[in-house]
Scaffold this active site. Structure first.
Site, PDB file in Angstrom:
ATOM      1  N   GLU A   1      -7.031  -9.080  -8.460  1.00  0.00           N
ATOM      2  CA  GLU A   1      -5.756  -8.855  -7.785  1.00  0.00           C
ATOM      3  C   GLU A   1      -6.043  -8.234  -6.423  1.00  0.00           C
ATOM      4  O   GLU A   1      -6.686  -7.184  -6.337  1.00  0.00           O
ATOM      5  CB  GLU A   1      -4.895  -7.910  -8.637  1.00  0.00           C
ATOM      6  CG  GLU A   1      -3.608  -7.521  -7.958  1.00  0.00           C
ATOM      7  CD  GLU A   1      -2.386  -7.674  -8.864  1.00  0.00           C
ATOM      8  OE1 GLU A   1      -2.543  -8.102 -10.023  1.00  0.00           O
ATOM      9  OE2 GLU A   1      -1.289  -7.377  -8.374  1.00  0.00           O
ATOM     10  N   ARG A   2      -5.569  -8.899  -5.392  1.00  0.00           N
ATOM     11  CA  ARG A   2      -5.818  -8.434  -4.016  1.00  0.00           C
ATOM     12  C   ARG A   2      -7.317  -8.334  -3.724  1.00  0.00           C
ATOM     13  O   ARG A   2      -7.773  -7.383  -3.078  1.00  0.00           O
ATOM     14  CB  ARG A   2      -5.132  -7.093  -3.751  1.00  0.00           C
ATOM     15  CG  ARG A   2      -3.676  -7.037  -4.178  1.00  0.00           C
ATOM     16  CD  ARG A   2      -2.843  -8.079  -3.496  1.00  0.00           C
ATOM     17  NE  ARG A   2      -1.472  -8.092  -3.980  1.00  0.00           N
ATOM     18  CZ  ARG A   2      -0.585  -9.019  -3.617  1.00  0.00           C
ATOM     19  NH1 ARG A   2      -0.930  -9.994  -2.802  1.00  0.00           N
ATOM     20  NH2 ARG A   2       0.641  -8.973  -4.068  1.00  0.00           N
TER      21      ARG A   2
ATOM     22  N   ASN B   1      -2.594  -3.872 -13.657  1.00  0.00           N
ATOM     23  CA  ASN B   1      -1.711  -4.820 -14.334  1.00  0.00           C
ATOM     24  C   ASN B   1      -2.529  -5.410 -15.481  1.00  0.00           C
ATOM     25  O   ASN B   1      -3.362  -6.277 -15.280  1.00  0.00           O
ATOM     26  CB  ASN B   1      -1.269  -5.934 -13.379  1.00  0.00           C
ATOM     27  CG  ASN B   1      -0.482  -5.375 -12.210  1.00  0.00           C
ATOM     28  OD1 ASN B   1       0.424  -4.569 -12.380  1.00  0.00           O
ATOM     29  ND2 ASN B   1      -0.844  -5.769 -10.996  1.00  0.00           N
TER      30      ASN B   1
ATOM     31  N   GLU C   1       6.826  -2.629 -11.428  1.00  0.00           N
ATOM     32  CA  GLU C   1       6.635  -4.057 -11.147  1.00  0.00           C
ATOM     33  C   GLU C   1       6.492  -4.869 -12.437  1.00  0.00           C
ATOM     34  O   GLU C   1       5.592  -5.690 -12.589  1.00  0.00           O
ATOM     35  CB  GLU C   1       5.417  -4.255 -10.228  1.00  0.00           C
ATOM     36  CG  GLU C   1       5.584  -3.510  -8.908  1.00  0.00           C
ATOM     37  CD  GLU C   1       4.453  -3.732  -7.912  1.00  0.00           C
ATOM     38  OE1 GLU C   1       3.306  -3.916  -8.332  1.00  0.00           O
ATOM     39  OE2 GLU C   1       4.756  -3.722  -6.692  1.00  0.00           O
TER      40      GLU C   1
ATOM     41  N   ARG D   1      13.387   2.690  -1.345  1.00  0.00           N
ATOM     42  CA  ARG D   1      12.145   2.652  -2.123  1.00  0.00           C
ATOM     43  C   ARG D   1      11.235   3.838  -1.804  1.00  0.00           C
ATOM     44  O   ARG D   1      10.527   4.339  -2.671  1.00  0.00           O
ATOM     45  CB  ARG D   1      11.422   1.330  -1.855  1.00  0.00           C
ATOM     46  CG  ARG D   1      10.031   1.277  -2.411  1.00  0.00           C
ATOM     47  CD  ARG D   1       9.500  -0.122  -2.394  1.00  0.00           C
ATOM     48  NE  ARG D   1       8.063  -0.132  -2.608  1.00  0.00           N
ATOM     49  CZ  ARG D   1       7.317  -1.212  -2.625  1.00  0.00           C
ATOM     50  NH1 ARG D   1       7.885  -2.401  -2.423  1.00  0.00           N
ATOM     51  NH2 ARG D   1       6.024  -1.161  -2.826  1.00  0.00           N
TER      52      ARG D   1
ATOM     53  N   LYS E   1      -0.036   7.265  -4.712  1.00  0.00           N
ATOM     54  CA  LYS E   1      -0.457   6.497  -3.527  1.00  0.00           C
ATOM     55  C   LYS E   1      -0.281   7.354  -2.277  1.00  0.00           C
ATOM     56  O   LYS E   1       0.642   8.169  -2.207  1.00  0.00           O
ATOM     57  CB  LYS E   1       0.358   5.212  -3.398  1.00  0.00           C
ATOM     58  CG  LYS E   1      -0.080   4.119  -4.366  1.00  0.00           C
ATOM     59  CD  LYS E   1       0.498   2.753  -3.996  1.00  0.00           C
ATOM     60  CE  LYS E   1       0.089   1.734  -5.056  1.00  0.00           C
ATOM     61  NZ  LYS E   1       0.504   0.353  -4.759  1.00  0.00           N
TER      62      LYS E   1
ATOM     63  N   ASP F   1       3.549   1.407   0.201  1.00  0.00           N
ATOM     64  CA  ASP F   1       2.479   0.660  -0.452  1.00  0.00           C
ATOM     65  C   ASP F   1       1.361   0.291   0.529  1.00  0.00           C
ATOM     66  O   ASP F   1       1.292  -0.859   0.968  1.00  0.00           O
ATOM     67  CB  ASP F   1       3.077  -0.610  -1.076  1.00  0.00           C
ATOM     68  CG  ASP F   1       2.110  -1.310  -2.011  1.00  0.00           C
ATOM     69  OD1 ASP F   1       1.057  -0.751  -2.290  1.00  0.00           O
ATOM     70  OD2 ASP F   1       2.432  -2.431  -2.460  1.00  0.00           O
TER      71      ASP F   1
ATOM     72  N   GLU G   1      -4.382   8.335  -4.247  1.00  0.00           N
ATOM     73  CA  GLU G   1      -4.837   6.939  -4.355  1.00  0.00           C
ATOM     74  C   GLU G   1      -4.782   6.265  -2.993  1.00  0.00           C
ATOM     75  O   GLU G   1      -3.743   6.255  -2.339  1.00  0.00           O
ATOM     76  CB  GLU G   1      -3.948   6.166  -5.352  1.00  0.00           C
ATOM     77  CG  GLU G   1      -4.322   4.687  -5.451  1.00  0.00           C
ATOM     78  CD  GLU G   1      -3.484   3.896  -6.480  1.00  0.00           C
ATOM     79  OE1 GLU G   1      -3.031   4.474  -7.477  1.00  0.00           O
ATOM     80  OE2 GLU G   1      -3.287   2.690  -6.247  1.00  0.00           O
TER      81      GLU G   1
ATOM     82  N   GLU H   1      -5.422  -4.975   1.574  1.00  0.00           N
ATOM     83  CA  GLU H   1      -4.284  -5.847   1.265  1.00  0.00           C
ATOM     84  C   GLU H   1      -3.355  -6.050   2.461  1.00  0.00           C
ATOM     85  O   GLU H   1      -2.984  -7.174   2.772  1.00  0.00           O
ATOM     86  CB  GLU H   1      -3.510  -5.263   0.079  1.00  0.00           C
ATOM     87  CG  GLU H   1      -2.257  -6.043  -0.256  1.00  0.00           C
ATOM     88  CD  GLU H   1      -1.558  -5.533  -1.505  1.00  0.00           C
ATOM     89  OE1 GLU H   1      -2.075  -4.623  -2.168  1.00  0.00           O
ATOM     90  OE2 GLU H   1      -0.478  -6.064  -1.817  1.00  0.00           O
TER      91      GLU H   1
ATOM     92  N   GLU I   1      -3.217  -1.995  14.103  1.00  0.00           N
ATOM     93  CA  GLU I   1      -1.843  -1.483  14.113  1.00  0.00           C
ATOM     94  C   GLU I   1      -1.070  -2.043  15.312  1.00  0.00           C
ATOM     95  O   GLU I   1       0.104  -2.391  15.196  1.00  0.00           O
ATOM     96  CB  GLU I   1      -1.880   0.047  14.178  1.00  0.00           C
ATOM     97  CG  GLU I   1      -0.497   0.678  14.090  1.00  0.00           C
ATOM     98  CD  GLU I   1      -0.557   2.203  14.026  1.00  0.00           C
ATOM     99  OE1 GLU I   1      -1.547   2.794  14.500  1.00  0.00           O
ATOM    100  OE2 GLU I   1       0.407   2.800  13.517  1.00  0.00           O
TER     101      GLU I   1
ATOM    102  N   TRP J   1      12.490  -6.282  -2.815  1.00  0.00           N
ATOM    103  CA  TRP J   1      11.407  -5.310  -2.945  1.00  0.00           C
ATOM    104  C   TRP J   1      11.651  -3.977  -2.246  1.00  0.00           C
ATOM    105  O   TRP J   1      10.794  -3.096  -2.276  1.00  0.00           O
ATOM    106  CB  TRP J   1      10.095  -5.927  -2.443  1.00  0.00           C
ATOM    107  CG  TRP J   1       9.698  -7.126  -3.235  1.00  0.00           C
ATOM    108  CD1 TRP J   1       9.990  -8.433  -2.952  1.00  0.00           C
ATOM    109  CD2 TRP J   1       8.986  -7.133  -4.482  1.00  0.00           C
ATOM    110  NE1 TRP J   1       9.492  -9.250  -3.931  1.00  0.00           N
ATOM    111  CE2 TRP J   1       8.860  -8.484  -4.889  1.00  0.00           C
ATOM    112  CE3 TRP J   1       8.437  -6.133  -5.280  1.00  0.00           C
ATOM    113  CZ2 TRP J   1       8.212  -8.843  -6.068  1.00  0.00           C
ATOM    114  CZ3 TRP J   1       7.789  -6.502  -6.440  1.00  0.00           C
ATOM    115  CH2 TRP J   1       7.681  -7.841  -6.831  1.00  0.00           C
TER     116      TRP J   1
HETATM  117  C1  GCU Z   1       0.895  -3.603  -4.608  1.00  0.00           C
HETATM  118  C2  GCU Z   1       0.170  -4.884  -4.798  1.00  0.00           C
HETATM  119  C3  GCU Z   1       0.180  -5.328  -6.231  1.00  0.00           C
HETATM  120  C4  GCU Z   1      -0.326  -4.187  -7.113  1.00  0.00           C
HETATM  121  C5  GCU Z   1       0.477  -2.951  -6.846  1.00  0.00           C
HETATM  122  C6  GCU Z   1      -0.014  -1.725  -7.579  1.00  0.00           C
HETATM  123  O1  GCU Z   1       2.258  -3.784  -4.796  1.00  0.00           O
HETATM  124  O2  GCU Z   1       0.723  -5.880  -3.985  1.00  0.00           O
HETATM  125  O3  GCU Z   1      -0.623  -6.458  -6.335  1.00  0.00           O
HETATM  126  O4  GCU Z   1      -0.248  -4.538  -8.441  1.00  0.00           O
HETATM  127  O5  GCU Z   1       0.422  -2.636  -5.492  1.00  0.00           O
HETATM  128  O6  GCU Z   1      -0.532  -0.828  -6.912  1.00  0.00           O
HETATM  129  O7  GCU Z   1       0.099  -1.634  -8.781  1.00  0.00           O
END
Ligand code: GCU
Length: 655
Positions: A138-139, A180, A264, A314, A338, A343, A365, A371, A487, A517
Site C-alpha cells: 500500500e503506497r 489495513n 477508512e 476532518r 500522525k 494525512d 507517526e 505518498e 512545496e 474525504w
Molecule cells: C492514507 C493512505 C491510505 C492508508 C491510510 C492510513 O489515507 O492513503 O492508503 O491506509 O493513510 O494511514 O491508514
C-alpha cells in the site's frame, strides 16, 4: 545480488590502522555476535582482510565491552586507547550501535571525534511496513514487497540485509504488515503463518529488533465463529487472550499489535458503541502478561463527509475522538498519532493531540514513503519537515513542551513513546525507487536515535556513506532544497490535497473537492482556503495557548499555513507585499526553475558517480520535471481562470 547495499556498501579505505585487524570481544550474546559479524564484514570489505577475533581482553586492536552501568538505555561509548579503540555498550544493542558508529566514523574519517558517547533518545524507533501478503505494498513506490509474494513469506539474503540496514540506523521495532489487514493477513497471528513469522522475529532479534504485526480488530469474527467483536464481550476478550498466549508460546520475543480501527472502513469498537479505550485495553490485557504492547492509531475520521457541509472538519477528528479518553488507556497501550491532523501532506500544522493528551503514551507517526510528496519519483528530503514537527512547542506544560520532549518521554516520564514511520522500501534493486529517497529511510532512523543531529548533517552522512565524499556537498545541497521546491510547485500555503484522487501523484485541483474525504480547498472566484478559526470550524481552539490566538489571527498565522487556517482573497497582500494570486504564480514558476537547476547540478556530477546510480536518478529527475510542469500549469491556469488576475510578470499561463 539483486539488491544494492545502500549505506552499508563498504568501500576500501585509505587509512587502514593496524588496530583494525584485531577484534577482542569481552562480552557475549546473540546481538553481540551480530556486532562481531558486522565488524568483520565491514573490515574485510574496507581493508581487504578478515580481522582476527579474540575472546579475551587485549591491549591492541578494537575491543568490545558490555557495561550495564553506562548511562542511557542501549547507549554506547567509543574511546581511543593507546593501541586501538574500545566500544562499550550499556546493553548488547548498545554494543551493536557502538560498532556501527565506529564503522561510520572510520568511513567518514572522523575518528578524531573520539571519545564519544551516544544513546538512543527515543525509546521506540519503529518501522511500519504497509506490505500485503499478495506481494503488493500500500503506497509502495519501489516495486513489490520483499517480505511476501502470493501469500508466502520469504526468507533470504535480502531479508537479512534489510535487518542489518535497520539495525545500523537504530531501528528497534518493525511492524511487518499493512495497517489495513486484509483477509489472509488476518491469519498472520495463527498457526498458518506463525512459524514463518518466527523466522523473521529470530532474525530481527539478532539485531535487537522486536517484531510486531498489524491485527484485524474483527479477527474473532473472521478466524472463529463469533458474530461480533465487541471489546466488552468476555468471550471476545478470551479469544484474544488465547490467541496472544499461543503467539507468545511460539515467539516469546513478540512485540505486540498495531491496530487501525474505525478508520477508512476498518472494523473497530464504534460498531458496538464502545470507545477506543475499550478496544485498545481489551487487546492490551491479552498481551500484557508477556510484556506485549498495543499500538493504537488515532487516524480516525469520518470518510463519508458531504462536501456541502462546511462545519464538519476532518482536521478536528483525531483530537475530538481521543481527547476525552486521556488517562483511560492501560499502561501498555500507546497511541500512534500522525504528524498532522490530515494525512502526510507536504505542509500541515502539527497535530493538536500532542499538546492535549497528558496521561497517555504517544508515538509520532511520519511517512517515509512519499505518498503525497512525490512518490520517490520527485526528490523530497523529509528530515527538515520532521525536524520542524519535533521542535513544535505544544505548550502542554508551559513553554518548551516540544513534541520532541513528549516522544522522548521527557515531558511525562514515559517509557513507551518514540516515533513510527511508514517505510519506503520495496524489492527494487535500490530498495527505494529513487536512490536518493534512501536518505529519508536512513535519516529517519538517525533522527530518532539522535534528534539533536541536524537534517543537514544527516544528509551529509548519508551521502558520504552511499555516494561517496566527493559528492557530499552538492548532493546535500540538493536534498536540503528539495522539500521547499516540491512545496512550491504543488499545493500552496498549507492547503494540501489537489492531487489525483486515489493515486496521489500529480495535480487535480478539484479532484477531492466534491468528494467524501473531508479534503477541501474551497476555492471560488474571490479566493481560497478553509476557515478553521472559531468563526469557521473552530479547529484552532484544539491547541494550547498561545496557538489558538496565533493561528486564528490572519496577521499572526505562519504564512506557510495561511490557507490551512484561513480563507484568503486573491488580491490580499502577503508579508512579501505580493498578492496571494501573484504568490501562487511566482512559486509555481520558481518550483519548475528549481527542478531544472537541480537537474543541471546532477548532470555536473556524472563524472563523480557510478553510471548506474547517475542514470537511475536522472530518469527520476526527468519525470519530476514533467510532473512539476504539469503542476505549475494546472495550478496557474486553474487560479487564473477563477480569479481572472493576470501574472504581473507576463509569463505564460494557459487560458
Ligand atoms: C492514507 C493512505 C491510505 C492508508 C491510510 C492510513 O489515507 O492513503 O492508503 O491506509 O493513510 O494511514 O491508514
Amino acid at each position: 545480488m539483486n539488491f544494492s547495499k545502500c549505506w552499508l556498501d563498504y568501500q576500501p579505505i585509505k587509512n587502514v590502522e593496524k588496530a583494525f585487524s584485531t577484534l577482542s570481544v569481552s562480552c557475549s550474546g546473540t546481538v553481540v555476535e551480530s556486532a562481531v559479524q558486522e565488524y568483520c564484514l565491514a573490515m574485510k570489505a574496507m581493508t581487504g582482510s578478515e580481522p582476527e577475533v579474540v575472546r579475551t581482553e587485549s591491549e591492541e586492536g578494537v575491543s568490545l565491552y558490555l557495561d550495564s552501568s553506562l548511562s542511557g538505555k542501549d547507549g554506547y561509548e567509543l574511546r581511543k586507547k593507546e593501541k586501538g579503540y574500545t566500544v562499550t555498550g550499556q546493553s548488547e544493542s548498545g554494543v551493536l550501535y557502538g560498532v556501527f558508529e565506529l564503522l561510520r566514523l572510520i568511513r567518514t574519517e572522523k575518528l578524531a571525534d573520539l571519545p564519544l558517547t551516544g544513546a538512543p533518545e527515543m525509546p521506540l524507533r519503529i518501522m511500519n511496513h504497509w506490505d500485503n501478503m499478495d506481494g503488493s505494498i500500500e503506497r509502495g513506490y519501489s516495486g513489490n514487497s520483499f517480505f511476501y509474494k502470493d501469500y508466502e513469506i520469504f526468507y533470504n539474503e535480502r531479508t537479512e540485509q534489510y535487518a542489518r540496514m535497520m539495525a545500523s540506523i537504530g531501528i528497534n521495532a518493525i511492524v511487518i504488515n499493512n495497517v489495513n489487514v486484509h483477509e489472509k493477513e488476518t491469519y498472520l497471528i495463527t498457526d498458518t503463518y506463525l512459524q514463518r513469522v518466527k523466522k523473521y522475529s529470530d532474525l530481527f532479534c539478532r539485531y535487537g529488533i522486536r517484531l510486531y504485526t498489524s491485527v484485524n480488530f474483527a479477527a474473532p469474527m473472521e478466524l472463529a465463529d463469533f458474530d461480533n467483536c465487541d471489546p466488552l464481550n468476555p468471550q471476545v476478550a478470551d479469544w484474544w487472550k488465547e490467541a496472544a498466549k499461543h503467539i507468545y508460546e511460539c515467539i516469546p520475543e513478540f512485540g505486540g499489535f498495531l491496530v487501525k480501527a474505525d478508520s477508512e472502513g476498518r472494523p473497530g469498537p464504534f460498531t458496538y458503541d464502545r470507545t477506543h479505550a475499550d478496544g485498545a485495553n481489551m487487546l492490551a490485557r491479552a498481551v500484557a502478561p508477556y510484556g506485549g504492547i498495543v499500538i493504537w492509531r488515532c487516524f480516525v475520521y469520518n470518510c463519508g463527509q458531504d462536501w456541502r457541509d462546511t462545519k464538519t472538519d476532518r482536521a478536528r477528528a483525531a483530537y475530538d475522538n481521543f481527547i476525552d479518553l486521556d488517562g483511560c488507556f492501560d499502561d501498555n497501550v500507546i497511541l500512534q498519532i500522525k504528524n498532522g491532523p490530515m494525512d502526510f501532506q507536504v505542509r500541515e500544522p502539527v497535530s493538536p493531540l500532542f499538546g492535549g493528551l497528558k496521561k497517555t503514551n504517544m508515538i509520532l507517526e511520519v511517512q517515509i514513503a512519499q505518498e503525497y510528496t512525490g512518490q520517490q519519483i520527485d526528490l523530497c528530503y523529509l528530515l527538515p519537515m520532521w525536524r520542524e514537527i519535533l521542535d513544535f512547542d505544544t505548550y502542554a506544560e508551559g513553554e518548551g513542551s516540544t513534541v520532541l520532549k513528549i516522544v522522548k518521554g521527557e515531558l511525562y516520564g514515559q517509557n513507551l513513546c518514540g516515533m513510527a514511520a511508514v517505510i519506503n522500501t520495496g524489492d527494487d534493486y535500490n530498495w527505494t525507487g529513487n536512490d536518493l529517497a534512501a536518505a529519508n529511510t536512513y535519516g529517519y532512523g538517525r533522527l530518532a536515535m539522535n534528534p539533536s543531529q541536524s537534517p543537514e548533517s544527516i544528509a551529509r552522512e548519508w551521502t558520504a556513506l552511499t555516494l561517496g565524499a566527493r559528492v557530499e556537498e552538492p548532493v546535500t545541497d540538493m536534498l536540503m532544497k528539495s522539500w521547499s521546491t516540491y512545496e512550491k510547485y504543488t499545493s500552496p500555503l498549507g492547503i494540501g490535497w489537489m492531487v489525483t484522487p486515489h493515486y496521489h501523484y500529480g495535480p487535480d485541483v478539484d479532484g477531492y473537492e466534491y468528494d467524501r474525504w473531508g479534503t477541501y480547498h474551497r476555492a471560488d472566484r474571490n479566493g481560497l482556503g478553509v476557515d478553521r478559526t472559531p468563526a469557521g470550524t473552530g479547529y484552532t481552539s484544539q491547541y494550547n495557548e498561545p496557538w489558538p490566538g496565533i493561528y486564528a489571527d490572519r496577521e499572526k498565522c505562519p504564512e506557510e499555513l495561511l490557507l490551512f487556517f484561513h480563507y484568503v482573497r486573491y488580491d490580499e497582500k502577503l508579508k512579501s507585499g505580493k498578492t496571494l494570486i501573484q504568490h501562487i504564480y511566482d512559486t509555481h514558476f520558481e518550483g519548475v526553475e528549481e527542478v531544472e537547476a537541480m537537474i543541471e547540478a546532477w548532470r555536473g556530477l556524472a563524472p563523480k558517480l557510478s553510471a548506474d546510480v547517475y542514470e537511475r536518478v536522472m530518469e527520476r529527475m526527468e519525470r519530476q520535471l514533467a510532473n512539476a510542469i504539469e503542476w505549475r500549469d494546472r495550478i496557474n491556469t486553474y487560479f487564473y481562470r477563477k480569479s481572472g488576475a493576470a501574472d504581473e510578470k507576463g509569463r505564460k499561463i494557459y487560458e
